[in-house]
Write an enzyme that holds these catalytic residues in place. Structure first.
Site, PDB file in Angstrom:
ATOM      1  N   ASP A 549     -67.324 -50.064  -3.963  1.00  0.00           N
ATOM      2  CA  ASP A 549     -68.130 -50.687  -5.005  1.00  0.00           C
ATOM      3  C   ASP A 549     -67.808 -52.174  -5.034  1.00  0.00           C
ATOM      4  OD1 ASP A 549     -69.345 -48.351  -5.754  1.00  0.00           O
ATOM      5  OD2 ASP A 549     -67.950 -47.918  -7.401  1.00  0.00           O
ATOM      6  N   GLU A 550     -68.745 -52.965  -5.511  1.00  0.00           N
ATOM      7  CA  GLU A 550     -68.562 -54.415  -5.490  1.00  0.00           C
ATOM      8  C   GLU A 550     -67.423 -54.896  -6.379  1.00  0.00           C
ATOM      9  OE1 GLU A 550     -72.094 -56.224  -6.946  1.00  0.00           O
ATOM     10  OE2 GLU A 550     -71.922 -55.367  -8.952  1.00  0.00           O
ATOM     11  N   ASP A 638     -71.574 -40.461  -5.836  1.00  0.00           N
ATOM     12  CA  ASP A 638     -70.224 -40.192  -5.358  1.00  0.00           C
ATOM     13  C   ASP A 638     -69.826 -38.737  -5.600  1.00  0.00           C
ATOM     14  OD1 ASP A 638     -70.338 -40.581  -8.068  1.00  0.00           O
ATOM     15  OD2 ASP A 638     -68.667 -41.999  -8.176  1.00  0.00           O
ATOM     16  N   ARG A 685     -72.816 -37.829 -15.799  1.00  0.00           N
ATOM     17  CA  ARG A 685     -72.010 -37.205 -14.757  1.00  0.00           C
ATOM     18  C   ARG A 685     -71.720 -35.735 -15.091  1.00  0.00           C
ATOM     19  NH1 ARG A 685     -70.347 -41.232 -11.319  1.00  0.00           N
ATOM     20  NH2 ARG A 685     -68.382 -40.381 -10.565  1.00  0.00           N
TER      21      ARG A 685
END
Length: 730
Positions: A549-550, A638, A685
C-alpha cells in the site's frame, strides 16, 4: 495275379479316402472344440477387471465381444463409436472459448436437489454463459440423474421432451449427467432415451459401454453430498507405522438373488472377526425373509454389533465391492476417511480415470480372486501404504468433496480435450494442489508454478518486483510513498518497482518520482478498480511480487528479510500485517479482527510477498461476483487473496518480524483516501468474510501461531553479529 488284385484294391481305397477328404472340405479339418479336448487350457485373463467366463464358453461370440471392450466399441456403430473428432463441433468453441450453457427450466418440470446442485455449480463457475450463441457445451435442465423406472425421481417422457429442444441437434456438444440407470432385475446402463451424440458424465459406467476420451466416469454420490465446500479428509496426522486397528473392513447389504449378489455373498470366506471384518446383512427390502438363507440370522446379529463409522475410521483398508450397480457410496466414504479403497467391481471404469492414476490411491482387486485379497493387502509395505493414504486425502479434497468439485473436474476434463494446446499434464492432475487450481493456460511449464519447485529441484527467481498501489495524488515530497520507494529500491533483491496508479488524478510526470537504482514503472490501473492491483501484468517478470500500500512504512532490512523467508515458502503469502478470523456463535457468522493476539489466519497484502501466479488465479479463477463486490466497496481485496491462497495450499500464511511502530504507523495515517480512516471499513470487511466463505462453501483460512524472526533476534549479543540489524534497533 492275386498280388496285383491286392495292390489294385489298396490303391482304389486310398483314392477314395483322398477324394472323400477333399470333398468334405474345411469342415473336416477344423480345430477341435475345447469341449472335445481332453486337456482344456485355462483362459488367459489379461484384463484384471474383465468379467469371469467359464473356459468352455471362451470361443462363443458372446465371450469374444465381452472379453474385449475395445473390440466391442470398434465394431459398434453410430453413437457407440463417438469420439471428440467425430461427434463434437470444435467450431462452437473457437469464437468465445470454453463456455457452458444451461437450458432454462421448463414450466412444470421438477428437478431433484442433486441435479439442481449440479446446475448451480455450473452457473456459478467461470465457464457459465447465459447466451447459447456463445456456448461451446450445452447442459439440459431436464433431470437425467435417476433413470430407474421404479424411482420417484424418474422423469417420464424424457425422450420426447429432449427431441423437442431447439438446440438438441442429436446431442452434439451436449453433456448428460446420470447417477442411476436401469432397474430390477438386470440394472442395465440404458437411460431410456436416445442420447444421440451427447457425452455422458455417468456413475457406475462399465468399461464396455464407456467411450474413451468422450464419456466421463463420475463417482456415485448421495443426495446429502454438499453442493460446495464439503468436509476435509479425516486424516489429521500420520502415524508411523501407518497401521490401524483393523486391516480390512466392510459393512453393507448382502443380496441373496439377482445381479451383484455373488461377490458380497462370498465375503464370509475371508472374514475372520479380528483384523478382517466383513459384515453383511440380508435384512433389507420388504420380503427379505422369503429369500433368507442359512447364514442370514448369524450375519444380521454380527452386523448389528459393529459401528460403521468406527470401523471406517480405524481400518487401514476398506473393501469396495460392487452392489446392484458397479459403483458404490463406499468409494467416497473410504476416500474421505483415509481408508485405502480395495476395489472389487470387475468392469467398473473408475471415476475420472482419464486423469487420475488410481494406482497411487487404491488397490484394484479382482472378484474372481477374492481369497487372495487379505494376503495382497498385508503384503503392501508401510511406506507404500503411507503414500496411498495421503493420496486418498488429496484426491478427496481436490475432486470429490462436493458436487461443485465433481462438476468442475468434469468440465475441466472436457476443456482439456477442446483446448489441447493448453491441457493439464498428468502431474498437474495427480499432485497438489490439483487440476482445478493449476491452470495450464498460465503456462505449460511446471516450473512456472510455485507448487512444483521442490518436485523439480528448482528455486524461484532471486529477485522480486514491488507493486505499490497508489490512490492519493502526489502533493509533497514528504509523502510516505516516496520514502517507501527509496527503501524498497535499496533492497539487494529488488529487480524493479511498479507503481499502480489508481488515483483519479492524471499520471504524474516522470520527474516527480525519486531517482532510484532500479527501474520504476508507473502504469494506470484498469478502470481504477481495486481488483486491478491483482491483474497478471506483463511488466511483472519475476516470480515474487511484493505487494505494498502507498502508506506502508518498511525499512530495507525488513524487505530483505521477508523476501528471504518467502524463498523458502514460495507457495504462501509472507509478510507483516496479520489479521485473524473467528466464528461468532451469537450472530452465527464469521467475524474479522485486527487485534494483536497469539494467532493469525491472514497476512494483508499491504506489505506482503506472494507468487505472481496468484495474480493470474485471482483474475481467471474467481467469479466476477466476488471481484465485483471488492470493486464496489473498494475494500477486501486483501482478504479475498488470502482466501484464495489458503484454499489452494490448505495452509496458513507466514508472518515475519515487524518493528513496533508498524501498526501505529499504518493506523495513524490521516489521509482522507486512506482506507483505515473509513468508519465503514471494518464493517465492510466483516461482510466480505461471510460473502467469500459462502462462495467457497467453507472457511479456507487456517490459523497459525508461527512467526519467523531473524537468527539472534533479540538475543543479548552484539548488534554487529546480527544480519538484519535495523529490525531490532527501531
Amino acid at each position: 495275379m492275386q498280388a496285383k488284385k491286392r495292390y489294385l484294391i489298396l490303391f482304389s481305397a486310398g483314392v477314395c479316402l483322398i477324394l472323400l477328404f477333399y470333398l468334405q472340405g474345411p469342415a473336416s479339418r477344423r480345430t477341435p472344440k475345447r469341449g472335445d479336448d481332453p486337456h482344456p487350457h485355462w483362459p488367459h485373463f489379461s484384463d484384471p477387471l474383465r468379467a469371469f467366463i467359464p473356459w468352455d464358453q471362451t470361443e462363443t461370440e458372446d465371450y469374444n465381444v465381452r472379453a474385449s471392450p475395445r473390440h466391442k466399441r470398434d465394431d459398434s456403430t453410430g453413437a457407440d463409436k463417438c469420439r471428440m473428432d467425430s461427434c463434437f463441433d470444435f467450431e462452437l468453441c473457437k469464437r468465445n472459448g470454453f463456455k457452458v450453457y444451461v437450458y432454462p427450466q421448463q414450466k412444470g418440470e421438477k428437478i431433484s436437489e442433486s441435479y439442481q446442485n449440479i446446475l448451480s455449480s455450473i452457473e456459478g463457475s467461470r465457464f457459465y454463459t447465459s447466451d447459447p450463441g456463445q456456448a461451446c457445451l450445452f447442459v439440459l435442465n431436464l433431470d437425467t440423474l435417476d433413470r430407474d423406472q421404479l424411482s420417484p425421481q424418474y422423469v417420464h417422457n424424457l425422450k420426447t421432451k429432449i427431441q423437442n429442444l431447439n438446440l438438441w441437434n442429436n446431442g452434439r456438444n451436449h453433456l448428460i449427467f446420470n447417477l442411476y440407470s436401469g432397474t430390477w432385475p438386470d440394472y442395465t446402463e440404458d437411460l431410456g432415451f436416445d442420447i444421440g451424440q451427447a457425452m455422458l458424465a455417468k456413475a457406475s459406467i462399465s468399461t464396455e459401454s464407456f467411450r474413451p476420451n468422450f464419456d466421463i466416469s463420475i463417482p456415485l454420490f448421495s443426495k446429502d453430498h454438499p453442493r460446495t465446500g464439503g468436509e476435509r479428509g479425516f486424516l489429521k496426522y500420520n502415524t508411523i507405522p501407518p497401521f490401524r486397528k483393523y486391516m480390512l473392513v466392510f459393512k453393507g447389504k448382502r443380496y441373496l438373488t439377482g445381479i451383484g449378489s455373488d461377490t458380497r455373498n462370498a465375503l464370509y470366506h475371508i472374514h475372520n472377526a479380528e483384523d478382517v471384518v466383513l459384515l453383511t446383512t440380508c435384512k433389507h427390502g420388504k420380503d427379505w425373509q422369503k429369500h433368507k438363507d442359512a447364514r442370514c440370522d448369524k450375519d444380521n446379529a454380527e452386523y448389528d454389533r459393529y459401528d460403521y463409522k468406527e470401523m471406517l475410521h480405524n481400518s487401514t483398508f476398506c473393501l469396495v465391492p460392487r452392489g446392484r450397480r458397479l459403483g458404490s457410496f463406499r468409494f467416497l466414504e473410504a476416500l474421505q476417511a483415509a481408508c485405502v479403497p480395495v476395489m472389487l467391481s470387475n468392469g467398473w471404469e473408475l471415476p475420472f480415470s482419464e486423469i487420475i492414476d488410481w494406482r497411487t490411491a487404491a488397490v484394484i482387486g479382482d472378484e474372481r480372486l477374492l481369497l487372495q485379497i487379505p494376503s495382497t493387502v498385508r503384503s503392501i509395505h508401510q511406506d507404500r501404504l503411507l503414500s496411498l493414504r495421503q493420496q486418498t486425502q488429496f484426491l478427496w479434497e481436490a475432486y470429490f468433496s462436493s458436487v461443485e468439485t465433481i462438476v468442475l473436474t468434469t468440465l475441466e476434463i472436457i476443456q482439456d480435450r477442446v483446448l489441447q494446446h493448453s491441457a493439464h499434464s498428468t502431474l498437474m492432475w495427480n499432485r497438489l494442489p490439483g487440476g482445478l487450481f493449476t491452470l495450464p493456460q498460465y503456462s505449460s511449464y511446471l516450473g512456472d508454478f510455485p507448487f512444483f519447485y521442490a518436485l523439480l529441484g528448482i528455486k524461484p527467481h532471486q529477485k522480486f518486483t514491488a507493486v505499490i498501489h497508489a490512490v492519493t495524488p502526489l502533493v509533497s515530497q514528504s509523502q510516505p510513498i516516496f520514502k517507501l520507494l527509496v527503501a524498497v529500491a535499496k533492497s539487494q533483491f529488488c529487480a524493479q518497482i511498479m507503481v499502480l496508479w489508481n488515483c483519479d488524478k492524471p499520471l504524474p510526470s516522470k520527474h516527480r518520482w525519486p531517482a532510484t537504482s532500479v527501474p520504476v514503472i508507473v502504469i494506470e490501473g484498469e478502470s481504477k478498480v481495486m481488483s486491478s492491483r491483482f491483474l497478471p501484468y506483463e511488466n511483472i517478470i519475476t516470480d515474487a511480487v511484493l505487494s505494498l500500500d502507498e502508506d506502508t512504512v518498511l525499512s530495507t532490512t525488513e524487505v530483505d528479510f521477508a523476501f528471504t523467508v518467502w524463498q523458502s515458502f514460495p507457495e504462501r503469502i509472507v509478510g507483516y500485517p496479520a489479521r485473524s478470523h473467528f466464528w461468532d456463535s451469537n450472530k452465527e457468522r464469521w467475524g474479522y479482527t485486527s487485534k494483536w493476539t497469539n494467532d493469525y489466519s491472514m497476512v494483508l497484502t499491504g506489505a506482503a510477498f506472494y507468487h505472481r501466479y496468484y495474480n493470474y488465479l485471482y483474475t481467471h479463477y474467481l467469479p466476477g461476483s466476488l471481484k465485483g463486490l471488492v470493486d464496489q466497496l473498494s475494500n477486501c481485496e486483501d482478504i479475498l487473496m488470502n482466501f484464495l491462497v489458503s484454499a489452494v495450499t490448505k495452509m496458513p500464511p507466514i508472518k515475519v518480524t515487524q518493528k513496533k511502530q508498524y501498526k501505529e504507523t499504518m493506523m495513524g495515517q490521516t489521509s482522507r483516501a486512506s482506507r483505515w480512516a473509513d468508519p465503514d471499513h471494518f464493517a465492510q470487511r466483516q461482510t466480505c468474510m461471510n460473502k467469500f466463505a459462502s462462495w467457497f462453501g467453507t472457511m479456507p483460512l487456517v490459523h497459525s501461531q508461527m512467526r519467523l524472526d531473524p537468527v539472534l533476534f533479540r538475543d543479548q549479543v552484539s548488534i554487529l553479529r546480527k544480519k538484519y540489524r535495523d529490525i531490532e534497533r527501531l
